[in-house]
Scaffold this motif. Sequence first.
Motif, mmCIF file in Angstrom:
data_model
loop_
_atom_site.group_PDB
_atom_site.id
_atom_site.type_symbol
_atom_site.label_atom_id
_atom_site.label_comp_id
_atom_site.label_asym_id
_atom_site.label_seq_id
_atom_site.Cartn_x
_atom_site.Cartn_y
_atom_site.Cartn_z
ATOM 1 N N THR A 176 12.399 4.352 -46.597
ATOM 2 C CA THR A 176 13.520 3.419 -46.672
ATOM 3 C C THR A 176 13.665 2.670 -45.352
ATOM 4 O O THR A 176 13.744 3.298 -44.287
ATOM 5 N N PRO A 177 13.709 1.349 -45.353
ATOM 6 C CA PRO A 177 13.811 0.598 -44.097
ATOM 7 C C PRO A 177 15.114 0.900 -43.352
ATOM 8 O O PRO A 177 16.202 0.816 -43.932
ATOM 9 N N ALA A 178 14.993 1.261 -42.090
ATOM 10 C CA ALA A 178 16.169 1.569 -41.271
ATOM 11 C C ALA A 178 15.786 1.483 -39.807
ATOM 12 O O ALA A 178 14.597 1.490 -39.446
ATOM 13 N N ILE A 179 16.788 1.394 -38.966
ATOM 14 C CA ILE A 179 16.595 1.435 -37.514
ATOM 15 C C ILE A 179 17.526 2.487 -36.930
ATOM 16 O O ILE A 179 18.498 2.905 -37.577
ATOM 17 N N THR A 180 17.216 2.906 -35.723
ATOM 18 C CA THR A 180 18.023 3.911 -35.032
ATOM 19 C C THR A 180 18.511 3.340 -33.709
ATOM 20 O O THR A 180 17.711 2.849 -32.910
ATOM 21 N N ALA A 181 19.809 3.402 -33.480
ATOM 22 C CA ALA A 181 20.383 3.047 -32.177
ATOM 23 C C ALA A 181 21.063 4.294 -31.630
ATOM 24 O O ALA A 181 21.843 4.944 -32.339
ATOM 25 N N SER A 182 20.747 4.653 -30.398
ATOM 26 C CA SER A 182 21.237 5.901 -29.814
ATOM 27 C C SER A 182 22.063 5.611 -28.569
ATOM 28 O O SER A 182 21.751 4.701 -27.804
ATOM 29 N N CYS A 183 23.088 6.421 -28.377
ATOM 30 C CA CYS A 183 23.941 6.291 -27.191
ATOM 31 C C CYS A 183 23.920 7.596 -26.412
ATOM 32 O O CYS A 183 24.161 8.669 -26.978
ATOM 33 N N THR A 184 23.635 7.489 -25.128
ATOM 34 C CA THR A 184 23.532 8.647 -24.243
ATOM 35 C C THR A 184 24.624 8.605 -23.181
ATOM 36 O O THR A 184 24.889 7.548 -22.599
ATOM 37 N N LEU A 185 25.227 9.757 -22.922
ATOM 38 C CA LEU A 185 26.121 9.909 -21.776
ATOM 39 C C LEU A 185 25.267 10.324 -20.591
ATOM 40 O O LEU A 185 24.730 11.441 -20.567
#
Length: 555
Positions: free
Chosen positions: A378-387
């Motif tokens: 399934t087409p998708a992207i991942t955006a991640s946030c790091t502290l």
Amino acid sequence: MRMRPEYDYVIVGAGTAGCVLASRLSADRGNRVLLIEAGPRDTNPWIDIPAGVSRLFSDTSVNWAYDSESEPGLNGRKLYWPRGKVLGGTSAINGHVYMRGNPGDYDAWRDAGNPGWGWTDVLPYFRRSERFYRGEGPFHGARGELPVTGVEEPHPTSEDFVRSAVALGHARNDDFNGPTQEGVGYLQYMIGDGRRASTARVFLRPVLGRSNLSVETGALVEQVLFDGRAARGVRLRDAQGTREIAAAKEVILCGGTINTPQLLMLSGIGEADHLRTFGIDVLADLPGVGRNLQDHIYVHSLTAVDDASSLNRRIRGWRIAPEVLRYFFQHKGLLTSAAAQVGLFAKSSQRLEYPDLQIQMRPFSMLIRDGRYTSEATPAITASCTLVRPSSRGQVRLRSARPSDAPSMVANYLTNPRDIPPLVEGLRIVREILRTPPFSHRVRGDRLPGPTVNSDSEMVAYLRQYAQSMYHPVGTCRMGPSEGCVVDPALRVHGLERLRVVDASVMPLIPSGNTNAPTIMVAEKAAEMILLGARAGAPSAGAPRRASTPTELVT
């Protein structure tokens, strides 16, 4: 030890720091250097292929594949912690990103009682290793062994992420390792000619012909050995059994944030009551050993997109075949790429002096289940946030007195309440970018956290259930002059002689970014301190120098 030392320096751990240190110390032909690694040689073909990181992520032939204890701030979940067990250490299995952190990080090290570790002090050591693809400048070196390169084939989805962030007021930044860290732009990698630039590949392999350098793999060091309070060598176990090796000048521990404190404790150095629990004789009561553990925690947002915006289909099954052929014939294409192409450093509050959030976007869905990467069609992207500057602190402790047993480790993620609001704000920043043109034109739906997660309490619940380690543990042998510190600013273990620690465990505070480049810097600076100290005639006991023996690579 009554053995006649065959080596001046015995380095324990051929990881990110150990390979650099062995190269630098053996450059002085008068030094006899032994580098010891518990894992194998770096012959696994997936190591050299940048995209091979997903194959190495849980491969126990080159990976310690640790698990944390139940994390109290993450609903009791145990997190998977990959650490390299191979020549090159974690630099041989990581995600390639070259990131130094913020200058303010190192000024904080200096201000914590570590003269010589401020930003202007450490910048020359970053530059010394570097072969920067744009050439030499005030912030970059071009004559070092470590290739630092940019994104060669930016994905259109990555460019739209940058454009949407700029539309929201984030500054475009073409060099996170340059004059400023804040802003959005493309990342830099430790990749050269389409191959992973582990420290084993670029620092160690070219010098294996030196007659004064020996390397042993498949050898687990079980204990540092002492005469009184002076380190004189190590005891190791390999396929042939147990033996002792003497060091005329120093034993240098480069086992990393997990294994270095473990070895110190097995050698009688650590919190006395904890050691006595396992029947270990106490040589030095240093309660700081294993404490001050810090790690970056991050959380993913998963977004459904149109097919052209995601690599998901292209990297599954037979569809990846053209990229495989392109890599093997040209060393170009998807297999030369690290996971993320773009990043954003932002402040969760304008009251902050410099960014506390690191955001990355990957043009595919990055799913981790039970310590393994999984892919989907399934087409998708991942955006991640790091502290990047967490306040929570954990520790590494022994499980037993057996060196082969993994230690106990817990980072205590999100147990300090100060860590929660910045991550909630980071999730909101990510959402705002994804909902802003031109990126918004690609979006087909919010999968994680999902459209029903909006309030602060819902966001916090999502963090506790889905946040992960970014695999950047540091700090368990903290550098500093005060109580609770393990090594002094010269990285010598407090209260002992001839014993030094050179790896990420000495970092008093975690850098604001990926930790591989800072670990290389620590090794560069340590090597210079050791060599200058020896040339200045620092006291050094040991047997008379013997003739150098040919380099051996024992497996």
